[in-house]
Design a protein around this motif. Structure first.
Motif, PDB file in Angstrom:
ATOM      1  N   CYS A 126       0.721  -1.115   0.080  1.00 53.56           N
ATOM      2  CA  CYS A 126       0.044  -0.015   0.094  1.00 53.56           C
ATOM      3  C   CYS A 126       0.868   1.273   0.037  1.00 53.56           C
ATOM      4  N   CYS A 129      -0.129   3.568   3.452  1.00 51.08           N
ATOM      5  CA  CYS A 129      -0.003   3.342   4.787  1.00 51.08           C
ATOM      6  C   CYS A 129       1.395   2.440   4.964  1.00 51.08           C
ATOM      7  N   CYS A 147      -6.967  -0.783   0.057  1.00 49.44           N
ATOM      8  CA  CYS A 147      -6.103  -1.118   1.204  1.00 49.44           C
ATOM      9  C   CYS A 147      -7.007  -1.689   2.187  1.00 49.44           C
ATOM     10  N   CYS A 150      -5.902   1.013   5.339  1.00 49.08           N
ATOM     11  CA  CYS A 150      -6.305   2.382   5.263  1.00 49.08           C
ATOM     12  C   CYS A 150      -7.441   2.796   4.244  1.00 49.08           C
TER      13      CYS A 150
HETATM   14 ZN    ZN Z   1      -2.789   1.206   3.288  1.00 48.61          ZN
END
Ligand code: ZN
Length: 246
Positions: A126, A129, A147, A150
């Motif tokens: 990701c 994050c 994701c 997040c």
């Molecule tokens: Zn993420």
């Protein structure tokens, strides 16, 4: 002397061997190379894995990424060349595999010490994050992917896209291996992709013997190769491995 026997003797008398592999080793596993007449780029426009296109057209990129790298590549199995390399590692001859491939087939074959020079498709990252996910456990049901942590639409396969640099520590480790090895086995790579092509060149400069296995000659053949085995990878390893069983 037969070239296969000659290559086997060089490996048997070596101190530290590195196998350096490219797309050609996975062709017999059903994975097309990127380049060439039957390559992926003859069928697809490679821009879907260009980092700036990806950032601007997340959804369109992901349609192709899923189709090429997960629906299709995901089913590939290692062939006799991957298995031979893993066996040579187990026998104590091969120290490291440096691969330009992102298909995880060396690990599936049993190789333990693999440097993935261009990253891997088997992990997803990701970009928001920093979480990482195993592709085999990731759900591609809702596209484009979000994701799970997040919730951002910022999932990227953890391999090098066009426009991105080579990841560390893979880059330094690969060149370190080139400096330390006394035998380098180049398998299924044409030596056209920079900067990966400099790795075997560095090995040669540091005095390594270069064994090349390629069905057609490459940028290495007439420049740095010492022993050229002109065969597809699987066939070459079938013959080579017999030399280790007597
Ligand atoms: Zn993420």
């Amino acid at each position: 002397m037969d070239l296969i026997t000659k290559a086997a003797n060089v490996i048997k008398n070596s101190k530290r061997v590195c196998a350096f592999t490219g797309a050609g080793i996975s062709v017999e596993s059903g994975i097309p190379p990127f380049r060439g007449a039957n390559g992926l780029w003859a069928k697809y426009d490679p821009s879907f894995i260009d980092i700036s296109f990806f950032e601007e057209h997340y959804e369109r990129s992901w349609e192709k990424i899923k189709e090429v790298f997960y629906d299709f590549f995901g089913k590939a199995q290692p062939n006799h060349a991957h298995l031979g390399i893993a066996e040579l590692e187990k026998m104590g001859y091969i120290k490291t595999v440096v691969t330009q491939n992102i298909d995880n087939l060396h690990q599936l074959a049993g190789s333990k010490n693999v440097i993935e020079y261009h990253g891997t498709a088997s992990t997803l990252l990701c970009l928001s994050c920093g979480s990482k996910f195993k592709a085999e456990e990731f759900s591609f049901k809702n596209m484009p992917p979000k994701c799970p942590h997040c919730k951002n639409k910022s999932i990227k396969p953890d391999f090098v896209f066009y426009g991105e640099g080579i990841p560390e520590p893979a880059n330094s480790l690969a060149f370190k291996e080139a400096e330390l090895s006394d035998v380098f086995i180049v398998v299924g790579t044409t030596g056209e992709v920079m900067p990966a092509c400099y790795i075997p060149m560095m090995a040669k400069q540091r005095g390594a013997t270069i064994i090349e296995i390629n069905p057609s000659s490459s940028a290495f053949t007439n420049s740095i190769t010492d022993i050229y085995i002109k065969l597809p990878a699987g066939e070459a390893f079938d013959a080579l491995m017999k030399e280790f069983k007597n």
